[in-house]
Design a protein around this motif. Sequence first.
Motif, short mmCIF file in Angstrom:
data_model
loop_
_atom_site.label_atom_id
_atom_site.label_comp_id
_atom_site.label_asym_id
_atom_site.label_seq_id
_atom_site.Cartn_x
_atom_site.Cartn_y
_atom_site.Cartn_z
N PHE A 33 0.69 -1.32 -0.01
CA PHE A 33 -0.03 0.06 -0.08
C PHE A 33 0.83 1.30 -0.03
O PHE A 33 0.40 2.43 0.46
CB PHE A 33 -0.92 -0.01 1.21
CG PHE A 33 -1.43 -1.35 1.75
CD1 PHE A 33 -2.14 -2.21 0.69
CD2 PHE A 33 -1.24 -1.78 2.81
CE1 PHE A 33 -2.52 -3.75 1.19
CE2 PHE A 33 -1.69 -2.93 3.44
CZ PHE A 33 -2.13 -3.84 2.56
N ASN A 34 2.08 1.03 -0.42
CA ASN A 34 3.06 2.05 -0.68
C ASN A 34 3.49 2.60 0.59
O ASN A 34 3.87 3.93 1.02
CB ASN A 34 2.46 3.64 -1.48
CG ASN A 34 3.50 4.22 -2.10
OD1 ASN A 34 4.54 3.65 -2.49
ND2 ASN A 34 3.30 5.51 -2.26
N GLN A 35 3.51 1.77 1.65
CA GLN A 35 3.64 1.94 3.15
C GLN A 35 4.65 0.92 3.79
O GLN A 35 4.49 -0.16 3.20
CB GLN A 35 2.53 2.05 4.05
CG GLN A 35 1.45 3.29 3.58
CD GLN A 35 0.27 3.15 4.30
OE1 GLN A 35 -0.14 2.35 5.15
NE2 GLN A 35 -0.85 3.99 3.96
N HIS A 36 5.53 1.05 4.60
CA HIS A 36 6.43 0.10 5.44
C HIS A 36 5.53 -0.45 6.64
O HIS A 36 4.93 0.38 7.29
CB HIS A 36 7.66 0.85 5.77
CG HIS A 36 8.59 1.07 4.81
ND1 HIS A 36 9.55 -0.17 3.94
CD2 HIS A 36 8.88 2.32 3.88
CE1 HIS A 36 10.00 0.81 3.12
NE2 HIS A 36 9.69 2.13 3.04
N GLN A 37 5.66 -1.63 6.79
CA GLN A 37 4.90 -2.24 8.06
C GLN A 37 6.18 -3.32 8.65
O GLN A 37 6.82 -3.75 8.10
CB GLN A 37 3.64 -2.98 7.55
CG GLN A 37 2.55 -2.26 6.88
CD GLN A 37 2.88 -2.36 5.33
OE1 GLN A 37 3.52 -3.15 4.77
NE2 GLN A 37 1.97 -1.48 4.68
N ALA A 38 5.48 -3.57 9.93
CA ALA A 38 6.15 -4.78 10.56
C ALA A 38 5.06 -5.76 10.75
O ALA A 38 3.94 -5.44 11.55
CB ALA A 38 6.85 -4.38 11.69
N LEU A 39 5.18 -7.06 10.32
CA LEU A 39 4.14 -8.17 10.48
C LEU A 39 5.01 -8.94 11.44
O LEU A 39 6.09 -9.48 11.24
CB LEU A 39 4.24 -8.94 9.16
CG LEU A 39 3.20 -10.27 9.13
CD1 LEU A 39 1.85 -9.82 9.57
CD2 LEU A 39 3.37 -10.57 7.84
N PHE A 40 4.29 -9.66 12.47
CA PHE A 40 4.91 -10.37 13.29
C PHE A 40 3.80 -11.27 14.00
O PHE A 40 2.55 -11.04 14.19
CB PHE A 40 5.59 -9.85 14.65
CG PHE A 40 4.75 -8.75 15.55
CD1 PHE A 40 4.36 -9.27 16.59
CD2 PHE A 40 4.27 -7.48 15.07
CE1 PHE A 40 3.63 -8.44 17.57
CE2 PHE A 40 3.71 -6.78 16.07
CZ PHE A 40 3.08 -7.12 17.30
N ARG A 41 4.09 -12.36 14.68
CA ARG A 41 3.09 -13.39 15.27
C ARG A 41 3.70 -13.33 16.71
O ARG A 41 4.82 -13.65 16.98
CB ARG A 41 3.23 -14.65 14.49
CG ARG A 41 2.07 -15.62 15.08
CD ARG A 41 2.20 -17.03 14.61
NE ARG A 41 1.73 -17.14 12.99
CZ ARG A 41 0.66 -16.90 12.57
NH1 ARG A 41 -0.46 -16.76 13.23
NH2 ARG A 41 0.58 -16.91 11.09
#
Length: 333
Positions: A33-41
Amino acid sequence: MGIGLDLPIPFGWFAVAYSNELAPGEVKPTFLFNQHQALFRTESGEARMLEAFCPHLGAHLGHGGKVMGDRIACPFHGWQLDGDGKVREVPYADAKPRRVQEGECLYSYPVQERNQMIWAWYHPRRIAPTFEIDDIPQFSDPDWTELETYEWEIESHIQETGENAVDIAHFVYVHGAREMPKAKITLDGSSRVTELVSLSPKIKDDGTFDLSQTEESHLLTRNWGPGMSAQSFDRAFKIVMMGTMTPVTNNRLILRFAFTTPRHISEQFKALTDGLVAEIVRQVGHDMVIWKHKLYRDDPILCDGDGPVAKYRQWFRQFYDEDAEDAPVRLVG
């Protein structure tokens, strides 16, 4: 990339990873989405996704962040945030800063897991989800096979790729169909259903073809918003496919196909299902060439054999936020 594609990123539920790609305690950086994210569990198994940059001094939580229980710790100074984006601990401070005490410091994307994938809700103004996606029963049925998956990164806008399902004529000229399929397309809220019927060589009970006769081949496609589709191929053999379309930017997307078939079928019918899966995957390459080099026309000259392209575009328009800064100026309805 496609020429003239200045359409914004639509809102909706989008697949960010397969569930088995993220283990408990694992952290991954993403750019969607033209954005940076941090995905975590979390250690208890819950998938969460935050905007990427720590509210302290801006370190990317997805690069070196560590899961600690239900929190993620910043790799720079150890600040701990929960999945809602609240700072829960500053390990070297005696008192939390005022802004930390006031609530969420990072945006937390709404996340759910279904159909063996992790889904995140995107909206340019961060409005809560306005529709839901459904379960595909075969994806959790032990009588159906483990998923066979394929993935492409495509230079195109997500509206353009979805338009293929209502563009009836292209099945002949791009994919080599013998004749124009018959189509019934139903648009209902965030859902779109396409029923295609075409003629194919008859399949006999033993799984061989009778080239002297033809029979109807049925393809049912359903969409839940712009990011998820399910297709069922129903002849003498059956295939169920989930397609997911996830915007990276407004002109780049990740396309994923996941297939499942009945476990208990003959070798002959297994050969047929394997062959159809391979052909579907091969045909994506045909579409990609068109998508990459075509011009997007918002006022195309259409004819009666094209299929309901204009209705599709009007349906798709509901997923653009008219109040966002990059809302489309004009779409043909």
